[in-house]
Motif scaffolding. Structure first.
Motif, short mmCIF file in Angstrom:
data_model
loop_
_atom_site.label_atom_id
_atom_site.label_comp_id
_atom_site.label_asym_id
_atom_site.label_seq_id
_atom_site.Cartn_x
_atom_site.Cartn_y
_atom_site.Cartn_z
N UNK A 263 -52.88 10.39 -10.48
CA UNK A 263 -54.11 10.96 -11.02
C UNK A 263 -54.01 12.43 -11.37
N UNK A 264 -52.86 13.04 -11.16
CA UNK A 264 -52.70 14.47 -11.44
C UNK A 264 -52.65 14.78 -12.92
N UNK A 265 -53.17 15.92 -13.29
CA UNK A 265 -52.93 16.50 -14.60
C UNK A 265 -51.91 17.62 -14.37
N UNK A 266 -50.79 17.54 -15.07
CA UNK A 266 -49.68 18.45 -14.76
C UNK A 266 -49.21 19.20 -15.99
N UNK A 267 -48.54 20.33 -15.73
CA UNK A 267 -47.91 21.10 -16.78
C UNK A 267 -46.43 20.81 -16.84
N UNK A 268 -45.69 21.70 -17.48
CA UNK A 268 -44.24 21.53 -17.60
C UNK A 268 -43.53 22.21 -16.42
N UNK A 269 -42.45 21.60 -15.99
CA UNK A 269 -41.65 22.19 -14.91
C UNK A 269 -40.95 23.45 -15.41
N UNK A 270 -40.94 24.48 -14.52
CA UNK A 270 -40.21 25.71 -14.80
C UNK A 270 -39.33 26.01 -13.58
N UNK A 271 -38.12 26.41 -13.86
CA UNK A 271 -37.16 26.67 -12.79
C UNK A 271 -37.32 28.09 -12.26
N UNK A 272 -37.33 28.23 -10.92
CA UNK A 272 -37.43 29.57 -10.35
C UNK A 272 -36.04 30.14 -10.11
N UNK A 273 -35.99 31.34 -9.52
CA UNK A 273 -34.71 32.03 -9.33
C UNK A 273 -33.80 31.33 -8.33
N UNK A 274 -34.36 30.40 -7.55
CA UNK A 274 -33.56 29.68 -6.57
C UNK A 274 -33.13 28.30 -7.06
N UNK A 275 -33.49 27.97 -8.29
CA UNK A 275 -33.11 26.69 -8.84
C UNK A 275 -34.11 25.58 -8.60
N UNK A 276 -35.23 25.90 -7.95
CA UNK A 276 -36.28 24.90 -7.74
C UNK A 276 -37.20 24.85 -8.96
N UNK A 277 -37.68 23.65 -9.28
CA UNK A 277 -38.54 23.49 -10.44
C UNK A 277 -39.99 23.25 -10.01
N UNK A 278 -40.91 24.02 -10.60
CA UNK A 278 -42.31 23.98 -10.23
C UNK A 278 -43.17 23.73 -11.48
N UNK A 279 -44.30 23.06 -11.24
CA UNK A 279 -45.26 22.88 -12.34
C UNK A 279 -46.68 22.97 -11.79
N UNK A 280 -47.57 23.44 -12.62
CA UNK A 280 -48.97 23.50 -12.25
C UNK A 280 -49.53 22.08 -12.22
N UNK A 281 -50.42 21.81 -11.25
CA UNK A 281 -51.01 20.47 -11.14
C UNK A 281 -52.44 20.58 -10.65
N UNK A 282 -53.29 19.67 -11.13
CA UNK A 282 -54.67 19.66 -10.66
C UNK A 282 -55.16 18.21 -10.54
N UNK A 283 -56.11 18.03 -9.65
CA UNK A 283 -56.61 16.69 -9.36
C UNK A 283 -58.12 16.74 -9.18
N UNK A 284 -58.82 15.84 -9.84
CA UNK A 284 -60.26 15.71 -9.65
C UNK A 284 -60.49 14.61 -8.61
N UNK A 285 -61.23 14.95 -7.54
CA UNK A 285 -61.44 14.00 -6.46
C UNK A 285 -62.84 14.16 -5.88
#
Length: 364
Positions: A263-285
């Motif tokens: 059910x998440x609405x998500x953005x695109x993954x972006x890699x941080x300086x440590x090699x981990x990939x993060x993306x913005x996410x939101x959920x209506x509940x």
């Protein structure tokens, strides 16, 4: 004859003075050794605690006796401490104030606070008779110890501010449920019109999962029993079952089921300086759990927890001292040494993380 009389008087005076001063010194010294301290029945409990401490037995074979920690060496401090100790004799033989374990525990905080206050007032003089910051080999210390000693030196802290349980068990810190009950009662006044709310406990999202305590939510709509909310956070690739407070900030704000992830609405993954990939996410509940319209009362409650469970053992550490990611393991490790509940520890951890040095000044 006058000269002889004068010499005799002087000799008698010297003798009396020697006997008086010397005798006083012998008595003062004799009543300062550990054996004398243990002649009082009420000292058995602290002695057993002391036997389990590093000051009694250690790799260096150096033992700090009772007087080394409790009696300052300067003349005024020495005499004043001996005078104050007379009350111990009074309670031992007259009142029986702490003559059993139950009474001892009842007065543990009172007794500990008295010693802490004395050591605070003299800048931990007895500690410094053996330990000096300038003499410490930082290569032999842990990284955390180095940081805390630097912090203490920079903020005019003294040894006892952080080492309150070094030889004896510190008083058990507990906070009754009244403060949290008052916090929950405040949620009854949260208006339906509130646009932003904060959870005071875990909030179930039905089939989507669970929101953690002390999490900010945007309200989309509300009724008498439920609120439709927007949960916003970040997802890390490989740990999609949870939402984090911010990008690169490992403060979990929600746990998601498969349905919640779908059910998440998500953005695109972006890699941080440590090699981990993060993306913005939101959920209506939809939630029905109690919430507050602002974080003010929630953080005030967290500060009470800090005073009871943290500052009772060491100097108060400002939230800005650590980063979001550092506060998680620090709070967990310290919490394991206390009787703090899982819920209270989560609220306290969120307080630290929301005011950490890498989010200070933000809108968290």
């Amino acid at each position: 004859m006058k000269m002889k009389k004068t010499i005799v008087v002087l000799l008698i005076g010297l003798a009396v003075g020697w006997v008086t001063l010397g005798g006083t010194q012998v008595i003062m010294h004799s009543t300062s050794d550990t054996e004398f301290c243990l002649s009082c029945h009420t000292m058995q409990i602290p002695y057993e605690e002391y036997q389990g401490s590093i000051h009694f037995s250690n790799a260096k074979g150096i033992r700090a006796e009772c007087s080394d920690c409790h009696i300052p060496s300067d003349p005024i401090g020495y005499v004043w401490t001996k005078i104050r100790a007379s009350k111990d004799i009074y309670h031992e033989f007259v009142t029986g104030k702490i003559d059993d374990e139950e009474k001892y525990e009842e007065h543990r905080m009172e007794m500990a606070q008295m010693v802490w206050d004395q050591m605070k007032s003299n800048d931990s003089a007895t500690c410094r008779s053996c330990h000096e910051l300038d003499a410490m080999d930082t290569y032999e210390q842990s990284e955390d110890a180095i940081k805390m000693h630097d912090y203490g030196g920079a903020n005019n802290l003294t040894c006892i501010d952080c080492h309150k349980g070094v030889a004896h068990f510190p008083p058990v810190a507990e906070m009754d449920s009244e403060a949290y009950d008052n916090l929950v009662s405040e949620t009854e006044n949260t208006p339906e019109s509130a646009k932003h709310v904060y959870t005071v406990s875990s909030a179930e999202m039905g089939e989507f999962g669970r929101i953690n305590p002390a999490v900010a939510l945007e309200v989309l709509s509300a009724s008498d029993t439920e609120r439709q909310v927007l949960l916003q956070g970040y997802q890390m690739q490989g740990a999609e079952q949870v939402l984090y407070m911010g990008e690169g900030q490992r403060s979990i704000i929600a746990s998601l089921t498969d349905a919640g992830q779908a059910g998440l609405k998500v953005g695109e993954y972006k890699e941080d300086e440590y090699g981990n990939k993060w993306r913005r996410a939101e959920l209506t509940a939809t939630i029905s759990s109690p919430v507050l319209p602002s974080s003010e009362s929630l953080w005030a409650y967290a500060e009470e927890l800090d005073n009871v469970y943290c500052s009772a053992c060491h100097a108060k550490i400002p939230a800005t001292h650590f980063t979001v990611n550092a506060w998680g393991p620090v709070a967990k490790g310290m919490g394991e040494r206390t009787d703090i509940s899982e819920l209270d520890l989560e609220i306290l951890t969120k307080y630290f993380q929301n005011h950490a040095k890498d989010v200070a000044g933000s809108d968290h």
